[in-house]
Design an enzyme around this catalytic site. Sequence first.
Site, PDB file in Angstrom:
ATOM      1  N   GLU A  87       0.268  -7.715  34.982  1.00  0.00           N
ATOM      2  CA  GLU A  87      -0.826  -7.250  35.830  1.00  0.00           C
ATOM      3  C   GLU A  87      -2.147  -7.515  35.110  1.00  0.00           C
ATOM      4  OE1 GLU A  87      -0.245  -3.557  38.157  1.00  0.00           O
ATOM      5  OE2 GLU A  87       1.566  -3.311  36.984  1.00  0.00           O
ATOM      6  N   HIS A 122      -9.516   1.429  42.058  1.00  0.00           N
ATOM      7  CA  HIS A 122      -8.621   0.262  42.132  1.00  0.00           C
ATOM      8  C   HIS A 122      -9.288  -0.800  42.988  1.00  0.00           C
ATOM      9  CE1 HIS A 122      -5.177  -2.308  42.619  1.00  0.00           C
ATOM     10  NE2 HIS A 122      -4.550  -1.607  41.703  1.00  0.00           N
ATOM     11  N   ARG A 178      -9.609  -3.732  35.669  1.00  0.00           N
ATOM     12  CA  ARG A 178      -9.866  -3.226  37.017  1.00  0.00           C
ATOM     13  C   ARG A 178     -11.338  -2.957  37.307  1.00  0.00           C
ATOM     14  NH1 ARG A 178      -4.602   0.690  37.868  1.00  0.00           N
ATOM     15  NH2 ARG A 178      -3.245  -1.082  38.132  1.00  0.00           N
ATOM     16  N   HIS A 210      -8.593   5.681  42.406  1.00  0.00           N
ATOM     17  CA  HIS A 210      -7.168   5.460  42.175  1.00  0.00           C
ATOM     18  C   HIS A 210      -6.599   6.319  41.050  1.00  0.00           C
ATOM     19  CE1 HIS A 210      -3.399   3.390  42.074  1.00  0.00           C
ATOM     20  NE2 HIS A 210      -3.592   2.875  40.875  1.00  0.00           N
ATOM     21  N   ARG A 235      -8.028   2.660  32.379  1.00  0.00           N
ATOM     22  CA  ARG A 235      -6.589   2.533  32.100  1.00  0.00           C
ATOM     23  C   ARG A 235      -6.111   1.090  32.279  1.00  0.00           C
ATOM     24  NH1 ARG A 235      -1.858   3.534  36.185  1.00  0.00           N
ATOM     25  NH2 ARG A 235      -3.521   3.020  37.613  1.00  0.00           N
TER      26      ARG A 235
HETATM   27  C1  FAD Z   1      -0.689   4.185  44.946  1.00  0.00           C
HETATM   28  C2  FAD Z   1      -0.481   4.379  43.474  1.00  0.00           C
HETATM   29  C3  FAD Z   1       0.128   3.390  42.720  1.00  0.00           C
HETATM   30  C4  FAD Z   1       0.332   3.560  41.345  1.00  0.00           C
HETATM   31  N1  FAD Z   1       0.970   2.576  40.644  1.00  0.00           N
HETATM   32  C5  FAD Z   1       1.244   2.782  39.337  1.00  0.00           C
HETATM   33  C6  FAD Z   1       2.003   1.833  38.602  1.00  0.00           C
HETATM   34  O1  FAD Z   1       2.441   0.825  39.123  1.00  0.00           O
HETATM   35  N2  FAD Z   1       2.240   2.093  37.284  1.00  0.00           N
HETATM   36  C7  FAD Z   1       1.788   3.203  36.665  1.00  0.00           C
HETATM   37  O2  FAD Z   1       2.041   3.370  35.462  1.00  0.00           O
HETATM   38  N3  FAD Z   1       1.068   4.123  37.350  1.00  0.00           N
HETATM   39  C8  FAD Z   1       0.800   3.951  38.657  1.00  0.00           C
HETATM   40  N4  FAD Z   1       0.092   4.884  39.352  1.00  0.00           N
HETATM   41  C9  FAD Z   1      -0.344   6.110  38.659  1.00  0.00           C
HETATM   42  C10 FAD Z   1       0.830   7.049  38.468  1.00  0.00           C
HETATM   43  O3  FAD Z   1       1.640   7.056  39.615  1.00  0.00           O
HETATM   44  C11 FAD Z   1       0.355   8.469  38.186  1.00  0.00           C
HETATM   45  O4  FAD Z   1      -0.623   8.460  37.191  1.00  0.00           O
HETATM   46  C12 FAD Z   1       1.482   9.364  37.717  1.00  0.00           C
HETATM   47  O5  FAD Z   1       2.567   9.276  38.607  1.00  0.00           O
HETATM   48  C13 FAD Z   1       0.994  10.788  37.591  1.00  0.00           C
HETATM   49  O6  FAD Z   1       2.097  11.640  37.408  1.00  0.00           O
HETATM   50  P1  FAD Z   1       1.847  13.192  37.303  1.00  0.00           P
HETATM   51  O7  FAD Z   1       3.187  13.813  37.091  1.00  0.00           O
HETATM   52  O8  FAD Z   1       0.784  13.474  36.329  1.00  0.00           O
HETATM   53  O9  FAD Z   1       1.244  13.613  38.735  1.00  0.00           O
HETATM   54  P2  FAD Z   1       1.824  13.486  40.213  1.00  0.00           P
HETATM   55  O10 FAD Z   1       3.006  12.613  40.261  1.00  0.00           O
HETATM   56  O11 FAD Z   1       0.705  13.172  41.119  1.00  0.00           O
HETATM   57  O12 FAD Z   1       2.323  14.974  40.521  1.00  0.00           O
HETATM   58  C14 FAD Z   1       1.410  16.032  40.671  1.00  0.00           C
HETATM   59  C15 FAD Z   1       2.165  17.270  41.105  1.00  0.00           C
HETATM   60  O13 FAD Z   1       1.312  18.395  40.965  1.00  0.00           O
HETATM   61  C16 FAD Z   1       1.437  19.222  42.108  1.00  0.00           C
HETATM   62  N5  FAD Z   1       0.239  20.042  42.238  1.00  0.00           N
HETATM   63  C17 FAD Z   1      -1.066  19.683  42.265  1.00  0.00           C
HETATM   64  N6  FAD Z   1      -1.865  20.766  42.350  1.00  0.00           N
HETATM   65  C18 FAD Z   1      -1.044  21.845  42.405  1.00  0.00           C
HETATM   66  C19 FAD Z   1      -1.255  23.241  42.532  1.00  0.00           C
HETATM   67  N7  FAD Z   1      -2.483  23.792  42.618  1.00  0.00           N
HETATM   68  N8  FAD Z   1      -0.165  24.053  42.588  1.00  0.00           N
HETATM   69  C20 FAD Z   1       1.098  23.560  42.526  1.00  0.00           C
HETATM   70  N9  FAD Z   1       1.346  22.236  42.389  1.00  0.00           N
HETATM   71  C21 FAD Z   1       0.292  21.395  42.330  1.00  0.00           C
HETATM   72  C22 FAD Z   1       1.654  18.232  43.238  1.00  0.00           C
HETATM   73  O14 FAD Z   1       2.214  18.897  44.359  1.00  0.00           O
HETATM   74  C23 FAD Z   1       2.617  17.254  42.554  1.00  0.00           C
HETATM   75  O15 FAD Z   1       3.929  17.752  42.620  1.00  0.00           O
HETATM   76  C24 FAD Z   1      -0.126   4.734  40.715  1.00  0.00           C
HETATM   77  C25 FAD Z   1      -0.755   5.722  41.467  1.00  0.00           C
HETATM   78  C26 FAD Z   1      -0.931   5.558  42.840  1.00  0.00           C
HETATM   79  C27 FAD Z   1      -1.616   6.618  43.625  1.00  0.00           C
END
Ligand code: FAD
Length: 420
Positions: free
Chosen positions: A110, A226, A267, A328, A363
Site C-alpha cells: 500500500e 483517507h 496518505r 479515516h 499512520r
Molecule cells: C473502512 C476502514 C478500513 C480500514 N482498513 C484498515 C486496514 O486495512 N488495515 C489496518 O491496519 N487498519 C485499517 N483500518 C483501521 C482499523 O480498522 C482500526 O484502527 C482498528 O480496527 C481499531 O480497533 P479498535 O479495537 O481500537 O476499535 P474499533 O474496532 O472501532 O472498536 C471500538 C469499540 O468501542 C465501542 N465503543 C465506543 N464507544 C463506546 C462507549 N461509550 N461505550 C461502550 N462501547 C463503546 C464500539 O461499540 C466498538 O465495539 C480501517 C478502518 C476503517 C474505518
Amino acid sequence: MNYDVVIVGAGVGGLFTAMHLPADYKILILSKEGLRSSDSFLAQGGICMLRGDFDYEEYFEDTMRAGHYENDRTSVDTMLRASQEIISELVECGVRFTRDEKGNFVFTREGAHRSPRILYHEDCTGKEITSHLLRKVKRMGNVTLLPHTTMVDILTDGKECYGVAARDNKTGKITCYRAPHTVLATGGIGGLFRHSTNFRCLTGDSLAICLRHGIPLKHVDYIQIHPTTLYSKKRGRRFLISESVRGEGAILIDKAGNRFTDELRPRDVVTQAIREQMKKDDMPYVRLDMRPIGREEIQSHFPTIVKKCEEEGYNVFEEPIPVVPAQHYFMGGIAVDRDSMTAMPRLYAVGETSCNGVHGRNRLASNSLLESLVFAKKAALKIGRESKELPDVSCSYERDTEQFKKIVLEEIEKERQRHE
Ligand SMILES: Cc1cc2nc3c(=O)[nH]c(=O)nc-3n(C[C@H](O)[C@H](O)[C@H](O)COP(=O)(O)OP(=O)(O)OC[C@H]3O[C@@H](n4cnc5c(N)ncnc54)[C@H](O)[C@@H]3O)c2cc1C
C-alpha cells in the site's frame, strides 16, 4: 456488579486484550452497538508483518517517514518485532490470509510502503480477523459480552479507576461495573465528522471522559484523512476504496482523464494532491481508474469493492469511479505508556483510542490493526501481573453524555491552534 477486568469496546483491541488475560479472570466487555459494529470489521487492506530481518530497516523507516519522524521509536520497534508472533496467533485462531499455491503467504503493498509486507484476506481482512477473535472470545467461559451498552463515565475516587458506569441503550438504566482494572478500547472519532469511513457510533467517548477527569491526551489534532472514499451524496459512513487498490496499480485521474499524482505517496500527501485537483477542476471528486489492475486481480482481490461500486451504479471494469478524501483514522488519543497504561492508575487504553506514539503524525497503511493487537496484548500481560483485589472505596460518576462531542471537538480545535 463486580468483575476482575472491564473492557470497553469489542473491536480487535478489546477482544485481544480479553484473550490474553489470565483464564481465571472474570471479564466484562461492553459495546455501544452490536458486536459487529466496530471499525475492526471494516478494515479492508490488510495487516503488516515484518517479513524477516532483511526488511526491518526499511519497514521501520517507512513507518517513521509516514509519521513525519514524530513516532516513538521504541513503540515502533516493539510493534515490528512482535508482528510475526501476532500473525501466528491469528492463524492459530483460524484467520485465513491469502496464500500462494505452495501455501506461502502472499504480501500486498500500500501507499508509502517500499515493498510488499501486508497480509490480507480478499478485501475484508478486518472482518476475517475480528470475526475469528469474536468467536474465540465467545467460547471463553470467563467473558461476558454486553452489546448495546454505552459507557457514560469511569468510576473513580479522583485518584484511581475502579470500573465504569454504563447505560443500557434500550432501558436507559445505568449500572456500575466495578473492577480493579479497566481497559478503554473505544476506537476512533469518525462519528464527530460529517464525512468519515468510521462507524457513526465512534465519537471519542473515552477522550471526553479522560478530559473531564484530567487524564492527559496526546496529539488530538493528528487526524488522518483517507484520500480515496467512494463519492456519494448520501449521508452516513463513507465507503473506503482501499489503498491496496492503488498499490496494485489503480491510478488517479482528473476531469480530463489525465493522471495527476504519484498514487503511492503517504496518505496526507495524496489527500493534498486530490484536494488541489478538485479545486482546479471545480469538481466535488476526482476519479480512480482500477482498470490497470486487470480484471482477474480485481475480481479475486477486491470483490467487496466491486460489489459496493455496483450497488452505487459504477462498473469498475469499464469506468473510473468518483473518489473523495474523508476522515479515516485517529493517530492521537489517550496518552499511554508502553504497557498501555494511562496516567490514572488501574486505567488502560488500547487500540485507536490510545496514543503510544507508534504512528507519529500520520499512520502508515495497515499498521493500525497490528498496533492495536500488539499493545492490547501488552496491556493484558501487565494487568495479569497486578493484584486483582478490588479495594473498597466509594466512587462517583456523571451520567450526562450530551457534552461529549463538544468536549472532544473543542480539544481538537485547541490543539490545532496550538500547532499553528
Ligand atoms: C473502512 C476502514 C478500513 C480500514 N482498513 C484498515 C486496514 O486495512 N488495515 C489496518 O491496519 N487498519 C485499517 N483500518 C483501521 C482499523 O480498522 C482500526 O484502527 C482498528 O480496527 C481499531 O480497533 P479498535 O479495537 O481500537 O476499535 P474499533 O474496532 O472501532 O472498536 C471500538 C469499540 O468501542 C465501542 N465503543 C465506543 N464507544 C463506546 C462507549 N461509550 N461505550 C461502550 N462501547 C463503546 C464500539 O461499540 C466498538 O465495539 C480501517 C478502518 C476503517 C474505518
